[in-house]
Design an enzyme around this catalytic site. Structure first.
Site, PDB file in Angstrom:
ATOM      1  N   HIS A 111       9.381   6.444  -1.795  1.00 23.81           N
ATOM      2  CA  HIS A 111       8.679   5.095  -0.252  1.00 23.81           C
ATOM      3  C   HIS A 111       8.644   5.525   1.361  1.00 23.81           C
ATOM      4  O   HIS A 111      10.017   5.934   1.445  1.00 23.81           O
ATOM      5  CB  HIS A 111       8.541   4.396  -0.513  1.00 23.81           C
ATOM      6  CG  HIS A 111       9.465   3.307  -0.662  1.00 23.81           C
ATOM      7  ND1 HIS A 111      10.087   3.208   0.606  1.00 23.81           N
ATOM      8  CD2 HIS A 111      10.597   2.523  -1.373  1.00 23.81           C
ATOM      9  CE1 HIS A 111      11.511   2.350   0.946  1.00 23.81           C
ATOM     10  NE2 HIS A 111      11.553   2.724  -0.567  1.00 23.81           N
ATOM     11  N   CYS A 112       7.863   4.998   2.022  1.00 21.61           N
ATOM     12  CA  CYS A 112       8.150   4.899   3.655  1.00 21.61           C
ATOM     13  C   CYS A 112       8.226   3.596   4.123  1.00 21.61           C
ATOM     14  O   CYS A 112       8.279   2.411   3.448  1.00 21.61           O
ATOM     15  CB  CYS A 112       7.972   5.992   4.764  1.00 21.61           C
ATOM     16  SG  CYS A 112       5.787   5.924   3.939  1.00 21.61           S
ATOM     17  N   TRP A 113       7.963   3.203   4.850  1.00 17.56           N
ATOM     18  CA  TRP A 113       7.462   2.043   5.921  1.00 17.56           C
ATOM     19  C   TRP A 113       5.950   1.936   5.212  1.00 17.56           C
ATOM     20  O   TRP A 113       5.466  -0.337   4.719  1.00 17.56           O
ATOM     21  CB  TRP A 113       7.658   1.896   7.428  1.00 17.56           C
ATOM     22  CG  TRP A 113       6.951   0.800   7.389  1.00 17.56           C
ATOM     23  CD1 TRP A 113       6.176   0.171   8.916  1.00 17.56           C
ATOM     24  CD2 TRP A 113       7.725  -0.740   7.508  1.00 17.56           C
ATOM     25  NE1 TRP A 113       5.680  -0.846   9.174  1.00 17.56           N
ATOM     26  CE2 TRP A 113       6.988  -1.510   8.432  1.00 17.56           C
ATOM     27  CE3 TRP A 113       8.542  -1.227   6.573  1.00 17.56           C
ATOM     28  CZ2 TRP A 113       6.417  -3.180   8.343  1.00 17.56           C
ATOM     29  CZ3 TRP A 113       9.101  -2.596   6.637  1.00 17.56           C
ATOM     30  CH2 TRP A 113       7.800  -3.188   7.852  1.00 17.56           C
TER      31      TRP A 113
END
Length: 343
Positions: A91-93
């Site tokens: 995941h990222c932001w």
């Protein structure tokens, strides 16, 4: 194969989690046990953001590719150490380009199953805060400072009850003396993340025991929607004589450095009153920790009683105890649970 999934499937997948955000983002708050493999350093992320604002999205994307290209081989090496079976969650932001580019790179290099969190860490945080709106079945262990409440929680847990130790998660015991030695408190955000993880391991249809706390524990805060439930829950107040509580505090704090204890006394000197603060510091210099404990307890007892009356206007069950013996006091609480529930 890369597969976008919703937050519930992401969290229950059992796969190791790779967070590709920058180190600063990760440090502020992250999913517990996640591994940080940042696409960009803090400085690189700032660079890309500046180009995006001052030039264009495409220029920012191009810069991003140039910054990442030298790291691609290292990303595979690091990811294989984390997920040697080729299955991982990423995941990222916001579930955008960073996580998808990283996931596709893994998929192109032998990873057979890569999950990407739709909405990214932002969705995780929304899910977490909504989770604390859940109506929990809480019971609270209360008592003046030095009553051994944490030890009672340990007894409850060892006897099969569900317990969340807020002070352990906060790395703080909630008073001027409460900072854990050689520990740093987590950020408020990380405290919430760790708290969510603890609650998610429990059967929320059954009773969960917590220690009575203020909204703040050192520099972190209990989520308001959970704290409001704590205030309306039954408190089992262990009433232990001050002399016994002072003995327990001596056992737990006398090994702390005199400088630490002196600084803690100074922090509450106005509330202690100048004369009491001076006397406490004098007794500390003499090594008379018992008298120091008695002096400070008079302040903390008054403060806790005010808090109890303010925050728990009903459902306080007072239990008289002769000592801070956690085993005996656990038994007293269990007896009062049975009596309370029969009525």
């Amino acid at each position: 194969m890369v597969l976008d999934v919703e937050i519930e499937e992401f969290l229950t997948s059992g796969l190791p989690v790779i967070d590709v955000r920058s180190p600063a983002e990760f440090e502020k708050g992250h999913i517990p046990d996640a591994f940080n493999i940042p696409l960009f350093s803090n400085e690189e992320r700032a660079q890309v953001g500046t180009v995006y604002v001052q030039q264009s999205q495409q220029e920012a994307i191009d810069l991003g590719y140039r910054l990442v290209a030298p790291k691609l081989e290292q990303f595979i090496f690091q990811s294989k150490k984390i997920a040697p079976n080729g299955q991982v969650a990423v995941h990222c932001w916001r579930g955008g380009m960073r996580s998808h580019a990283f996931a596709q790179h893994l998929s192109n290099n032998g990873f057979e199953g890569v999950l990407v969190l739709s909405g990214g860490y932002k969705t995780y945080r929304k899910h977490l805060l909504n989770f604390f709106n859940t109506p929990f079945k809480l019971k609270i262990v209360g008592g003046f400072t030095g009553s051994g409440k944490t030890h009672i929680l340990e007894e409850l847990q060892s006897n099969g009850h569900q317990v969340v130790d807020l002070e352990f998660l906060a790395k703080h015991k909630g008073s001027a003396f409460g900072l854990y030695e050689n520990e740093t408190q987590p950020s408020v955000e990380q405290f919430e993340n760790n708290l969510h993880e603890q609650f998610s391991k429990l059967n929320i249809g059954k009773t969960i025991w917590l220690e009575d706390e203020s909204h703040s524990i050192g520099s972190v805060y209990i989520p308001l929607n959970l704290y409001s439930q704590m205030k309306s829950s039954t408190v089992f107040f262990i009433d232990v004589p001050i002399e016994e509580r002072a003995k327990l505090l001596v056992n737990e704090y006398a090994m702390r450095s005199p400088d630490f204890l002196s600084h803690a006394i100074s922090k509450i000197s106005k509330r202690l009153g100048g004369q009491n603060a001076t006397l406490a510091l004098q007794k500390l210099s003499e090594g008379n920790y018992y008298e120091v404990a008695l002096i400070t307890l008079k302040y903390y007892d008054k403060a806790y009683l005010n808090s109890l009356e303010k925050n728990h206007t009903q459902n306080v069950i007072t239990i008289s105890a002769n000592s801070t013996n956690a085993v005996e006091n656990y038994k007293l609480i269990v007896e009062n649970i049975d009596s309370h529930e029969q009525h």
